[in-house]
Design an enzyme around this catalytic site. Structure first.
Site, PDB file in Angstrom:
ATOM      1  N   ASP A 132       0.790  -1.233   0.000  1.00  0.00           N
ATOM      2  CA  ASP A 132       0.000   0.000   0.000  1.00  0.00           C
ATOM      3  C   ASP A 132       0.823   1.286   0.000  1.00  0.00           C
ATOM      4  O   ASP A 132       0.267   2.381   0.067  1.00  0.00           O
ATOM      5  CB  ASP A 132      -1.014   0.007   1.149  1.00  0.00           C
ATOM      6  CG  ASP A 132      -0.361   0.004   2.522  1.00  0.00           C
ATOM      7  OD1 ASP A 132       0.877   0.113   2.601  1.00  0.00           O
ATOM      8  OD2 ASP A 132      -1.089  -0.122   3.526  1.00  0.00           O
ATOM      9  N   CYS A 186     -22.793  -4.431   0.359  1.00  0.00           N
ATOM     10  CA  CYS A 186     -23.128  -3.776   1.627  1.00  0.00           C
ATOM     11  C   CYS A 186     -24.623  -3.462   1.701  1.00  0.00           C
ATOM     12  O   CYS A 186     -25.157  -3.264   2.803  1.00  0.00           O
ATOM     13  CB  CYS A 186     -22.334  -2.483   1.785  1.00  0.00           C
ATOM     14  SG  CYS A 186     -20.566  -2.745   2.017  1.00  0.00           S
ATOM     15  N   CYS A 192     -21.126   1.761   9.451  1.00  0.00           N
ATOM     16  CA  CYS A 192     -19.820   2.421   9.550  1.00  0.00           C
ATOM     17  C   CYS A 192     -19.976   3.936   9.494  1.00  0.00           C
ATOM     18  O   CYS A 192     -19.315   4.670  10.239  1.00  0.00           O
ATOM     19  CB  CYS A 192     -18.879   1.924   8.452  1.00  0.00           C
ATOM     20  SG  CYS A 192     -19.495   2.116   6.762  1.00  0.00           S
ATOM     21  N   CYS A 196     -19.022   6.482  12.945  1.00  0.00           N
ATOM     22  CA  CYS A 196     -17.843   7.355  12.941  1.00  0.00           C
ATOM     23  C   CYS A 196     -18.100   8.594  13.797  1.00  0.00           C
ATOM     24  O   CYS A 196     -19.005   9.380  13.509  1.00  0.00           O
ATOM     25  CB  CYS A 196     -17.490   7.770  11.517  1.00  0.00           C
ATOM     26  SG  CYS A 196     -16.039   8.844  11.455  1.00  0.00           S
ATOM     27  N   CYS A 212     -10.839  12.400   9.882  1.00  0.00           N
ATOM     28  CA  CYS A 212     -10.574  10.998  10.241  1.00  0.00           C
ATOM     29  C   CYS A 212      -9.566  10.880  11.390  1.00  0.00           C
ATOM     30  O   CYS A 212      -8.462  11.424  11.326  1.00  0.00           O
ATOM     31  CB  CYS A 212     -10.052  10.269   9.007  1.00  0.00           C
ATOM     32  SG  CYS A 212      -9.674   8.533   9.277  1.00  0.00           S
ATOM     33  N   CYS A 240      -7.493   4.033  14.089  1.00  0.00           N
ATOM     34  CA  CYS A 240      -8.863   3.920  14.599  1.00  0.00           C
ATOM     35  C   CYS A 240      -9.534   2.752  13.892  1.00  0.00           C
ATOM     36  O   CYS A 240      -9.411   2.608  12.677  1.00  0.00           O
ATOM     37  CB  CYS A 240      -9.633   5.214  14.337  1.00  0.00           C
ATOM     38  SG  CYS A 240     -11.376   5.144  14.800  1.00  0.00           S
ATOM     39  N   CYS A 243     -14.957   2.071  12.452  1.00  0.00           N
ATOM     40  CA  CYS A 243     -15.785   1.711  11.298  1.00  0.00           C
ATOM     41  C   CYS A 243     -15.681   0.228  10.964  1.00  0.00           C
ATOM     42  O   CYS A 243     -16.622  -0.366  10.426  1.00  0.00           O
ATOM     43  CB  CYS A 243     -15.442   2.578  10.083  1.00  0.00           C
ATOM     44  SG  CYS A 243     -13.761   2.421   9.474  1.00  0.00           S
ATOM     45  N   CYS A 247     -18.760  -3.110  11.504  1.00  0.00           N
ATOM     46  CA  CYS A 247     -19.145  -3.727  10.228  1.00  0.00           C
ATOM     47  C   CYS A 247     -19.713  -5.127  10.461  1.00  0.00           C
ATOM     48  O   CYS A 247     -19.069  -5.961  11.108  1.00  0.00           O
ATOM     49  CB  CYS A 247     -17.940  -3.808   9.302  1.00  0.00           C
ATOM     50  SG  CYS A 247     -18.284  -4.610   7.716  1.00  0.00           S
TER      51      CYS A 247
END
Length: 312
Positions: A132, A186, A192, A196, A212, A240, A243, A247
């Site tokens: 990533d 979803c 989610c 938040c 965020c 964090c 979220c 789920c």
């Protein structure tokens, strides 16, 4: 075609042998959804949602050929990082992705072995590994390769291991047989978004980094965090997981990772806020040397810990 089918089977088997939990293949240039995801990224950047993460603007993300000239196939892999345990001390919270050793190195080493196997089968093959940190649409290509879909929180969800999954990709000039892309399922769920605390998920799939908690604890280099963030931090000092915690795909029984290097470090599980406040820079550097959390500098840890003590 027979040759590509055989090679595909062997490559997938090798990837599973290396310990990956989800394995899929996408053909380049991919379906129309790749264009859709690329356009979505452009709109996200134009809205300034990347905050200070200027590297997200790299134009190389727009064309897979920028990563490997002549690329024809992409092997996407997912590695479960969930561990069925909790931290002893509840006065601080640390995102699960940082509990074990640095996942970038773990995934890269595993994919190198797959790439070397590819070389033995196809000596002329060219390849490139992307984790990533690469200028690469990793989530979009994971979805394209069928190992999961992008959830409304922007994490990739796999039907077996939820969103507790690190992603890696092996780009190759070899032709491999593609899997069916994953379809988002979803539905109408917005847990989610609702959970938040800072309303950072402004709409499905759109996370505003300025709101965020993960961005502010990991990437914000300011000496002090914004007051509106401090007031909503809870006990999060590194990343964090809110979220992901809510789920539904993470509520069912998810097996703990079997990867030894992803087992939680002792300090992660047992230290308290007061313990961490007593650490000097040398102690921090020693504790973080093999961790993805070393991105958070010692002064940032202190700032984050001070911030959760200030919240009103």
């Amino acid at each position: 075609m027979r040759n590509s089918i055989d090679l595909t089977k062997k490559i997938k088997e090798k990837a599973f042998e290396e310990g990956f939990d989800a394995v899929g293949i996408a053909k380049v240039p991919g379906s129309s959804r790749i264009k859709l995801r690329t356009a979505s990224l452009e709109r996200w950047l134009q809205a300034g949602h990347q905050a200070t993460m200027e590297w997200m603007k790299s134009p190389r993300r727009k064309d897979i050929e920028n990563m490997l000239q002549g690329v024809k196939s992409i092997l996407a892999v997912g590695l479960n990082y969930y561990v069925d345990t909790e931290r002893e001390s509840k006065d601080i919270s640390i995102a699960r992705y940082g509990w074990g050793k640095d996942y970038h190195k773990i995934i890269e080493e595993k994919l190198k072995k797959v790439a070397k196997f590819l070389e033995t089968e196809r000596p002329n093959a060219k390849w490139k590994i992307c984790v990533d940190t690469s200028a690469f649409l990793d989530k979009a290509w994971a979805e394209e390769a069928g190992i999961g879909w992008i959830g409304k929180h922007s994490n990739v969800i796999n039907s077996e291991i939820g969103s507790w999954m690190f992603l890696g990709h092996l780009l190759s000039t070899e032709v491999l047989e593609a899997d069916k892309p994953s379809k988002p399922i979803c539905g109408e769920c917005e847990k989610c978004i609702e959970a938040c605390p800072t309303k950072a998920i402004e709409e499905p799939f759109i996370v505003n980094s300025y709101k965020c908690l993960a961005y502010h604890t990991l990437e914000n280099r300011d000496q002090e965090l914004p007051e509106n963030i401090i007031n909503k931090m809870g006990n999060w000092i590194a990343g964090c997981d809110i979220c992901q915690d809510v789920c539904p795909w993470n509520q069912k029984h998810i097996p703990s990772t079997t990867e030894p290097d992803l087992q939680p470090s002792e300090w992660i599980l047992h230290t308290t806020k007061q313990d961490l406040l007593s650490w000097d820079d040398a102690k921090w550097k020693e504790s973080l040397k093999n961790s993805a959390l070393k991105r958070i500098k010692p002064w940032m840890w202190r700032r984050n810990i001070d911030s959760i003590s200030k919240k009103t």
